[in-house]
Design a protein around this motif. Structure first.
Motif, PDB file in Angstrom:
ATOM      1  N   UNK A  23     -47.310  54.336  -9.519  1.00  0.00           N
ATOM      2  CA  UNK A  23     -47.866  54.162 -10.850  1.00  0.00           C
ATOM      3  C   UNK A  23     -46.993  54.819 -11.890  1.00  0.00           C
ATOM      4  N   UNK A  24     -47.304  54.467 -13.112  1.00  0.00           N
ATOM      5  CA  UNK A  24     -46.807  55.234 -14.251  1.00  0.00           C
ATOM      6  C   UNK A  24     -45.331  55.029 -14.507  1.00  0.00           C
ATOM      7  N   UNK A  25     -44.795  53.876 -14.142  1.00  0.00           N
ATOM      8  CA  UNK A  25     -43.408  53.585 -14.497  1.00  0.00           C
ATOM      9  C   UNK A  25     -42.380  54.326 -13.657  1.00  0.00           C
ATOM     10  N   UNK A  26     -42.802  54.978 -12.577  1.00  0.00           N
ATOM     11  CA  UNK A  26     -41.837  55.723 -11.753  1.00  0.00           C
ATOM     12  C   UNK A  26     -41.017  54.751 -10.889  1.00  0.00           C
ATOM     13  N   UNK A  27     -41.707  53.762 -10.305  1.00  0.00           N
ATOM     14  CA  UNK A  27     -41.018  52.813  -9.423  1.00  0.00           C
ATOM     15  C   UNK A  27     -40.394  51.696 -10.268  1.00  0.00           C
TER      16      UNK A  27
END
Ligand SMILES: Cc1cc2nc3c(=O)[nH]c(=O)nc-3n(C[C@H](O)[C@H](O)[C@H](O)COP(=O)(O)O)c2cc1C
Length: 350
Positions: A23-27
């Motif tokens: 989540x949250x733009x990490x991947x």
């Protein structure tokens, strides 16, 4: 050389490593592609991505690599136990005042992404691997995913959950998500705080009770830990926190630094940021919201979004959702290629 397992053979990859969907733009697509190029299986966090953005994100990966890709789906968590939105919003007022923000309008209350639309978008992208978290997926969903030829993974945090998933007869591999894992807890059959079984106990328990291959997840940060998971009979590992601080991750320097300086007792499972239990670096926000009213997901996520955004812009890690597992301090700030080379040498099973 990486050891071959049933999973590496099935997917035609060199390393028995799946990067976790995050989540949250990490991947980012860059991260997923770099993991694939380095011999593992990269992933995008499609579970909470607007369905109309999935095709573009997948195209950005495919522009960089032909390696197999992993996409995820999440079942909507049960709702109804959370605090009323107005009370949860009032509890966040001091943070908004500190950051000079207005209260967000969350009426009508936001709905989780509809599973049908996510399934259509994920299947349309033809990933090699699809994982499902948060429950026993409806048979129609499993059949639709299987019909694309994808390897179907489903996440268990207890042996009972693993048995429930295996009993569908439609899941290829069980992902054992131990208590150490960073990010959202996949627990569905018991309250989340009862589903905090360590990776070691969980992998052994699932291996004994479930006739399905198992992937170990949670606290795996080194090649030695990968070797241990394979020694327990896992066909591979899923690693999230180990990839959070690499150059290709979407985490900025403040995030990466907070993860690297968190100790093993420096993370905690909390509903404070999204209304869903997730393991994050313990910070001031978590401590101050711990006893406050917290709304259900995704209303709580909408309520905290402006605070999280402003805190990120102003480099205030004490108010951000810094998802990471108990191995946080062992995260490496290197390019993915270097991390994978180091993991291969440490695994040492040539
Ligand atoms: C930053 C971060 C975000 C995550 N987001 C998701 C997610 O969107 N969906 C999901 O199924 N799991 C998510 N996870 C959990 C991973 O799938 C996996 O269970 C976990 O990373 C394994 O433990 P580790 O972090 O100790 O490697 C996330 C983990 C991290 C660290």
């Amino acid at each position: 050389m990486w050891p071959a397992t049933d999973l590496t053979e099935e997917l035609g990859v060199r390393a028995p490593i799946l990067q976790a969907p995050m989540w949250g733009g990490i991947a980012t697509p860059e991260l997923a592609a770099a993991v694939g190029e380095a011999g593992g299986v990269g992933a995008l966090g499609t579970a909470d991505m607007p369905s109309d953005r999935i095709a573009d994100a997948v195209a950005a990966v495919r522009a960089r690599t032909d390696a197999p890709l992993h996409l995820d789906l999440a079942l909507a968590p049960p709702t109804g136990d959370g605090a009323p939105v107005a009370r949860a919003s009032a509890a966040l007022h001091p943070f908004r005042e500190e950051l000079d923000l207005d209260a967000p309008d969350v009426s009508p209350e936001p709905e989780p992404p509809t599973l049908e639309r996510q399934v259509e978008a994920v299947c349309g992208a033809r990933p090699a691997v699809v994982s499902v978290t948060g429950g026993v997926p409806p048979e129609t969903v499993l059949r639709t995913v299987r019909s694309t030829g994808a390897l179907v993974l489903a996440t268990a945090t207890t042996v009972t959950e693993g048995i429930m998933l295996a009993d569908t007869g439609l899941v290829d591999v069980i992902v054992a998500q131990g208590a150490e894992a960073g990010g959202p807890r996949a627990t569905f059959a018991v309250p989340a705080d009862h589903g905090l079984v360590g990776t070691l106990a969980l992998v052994q328990g699932l291996r004994a009770a479930v006739r399905r291959p198992v992937i170990a997840a949670g606290g795996i940060m080194t090649g030695e830990a990968i070797r241990a998971a394979l020694a327990l009979g896992a066909v591979g590992v899923m690693m999230g926190t180990a990839f959070v601080a690499v150059d290709e991750s979407g985490a900025d320097g403040t995030y990466a630094n907070a993860v690297k300086t968190a100790r093993d007792d420096g993370t905690v499972v909390t509903r404070a940021f999204t209304g869903r239990p997730e393991r994050v670096v313990r910070n001031r926000f978590v401590m101050e919201v711990a006893d406050a009213p917290i709304a259900d997901y995704p209303a709580q996520a909408a309520l905290t979004a402006p605070i999280r955004r402003a805190a990120a812009e102003r480099r205030m890690p004490e108010l951000r959702a810094l998802r990471a597992g108990q191995g946080a301090a062992l995260a490496r700030r290197v390019p993915v290629g270097d991390l994978m080379t180091a993991l291969e040498a440490e695994t040492g099973m040539a």
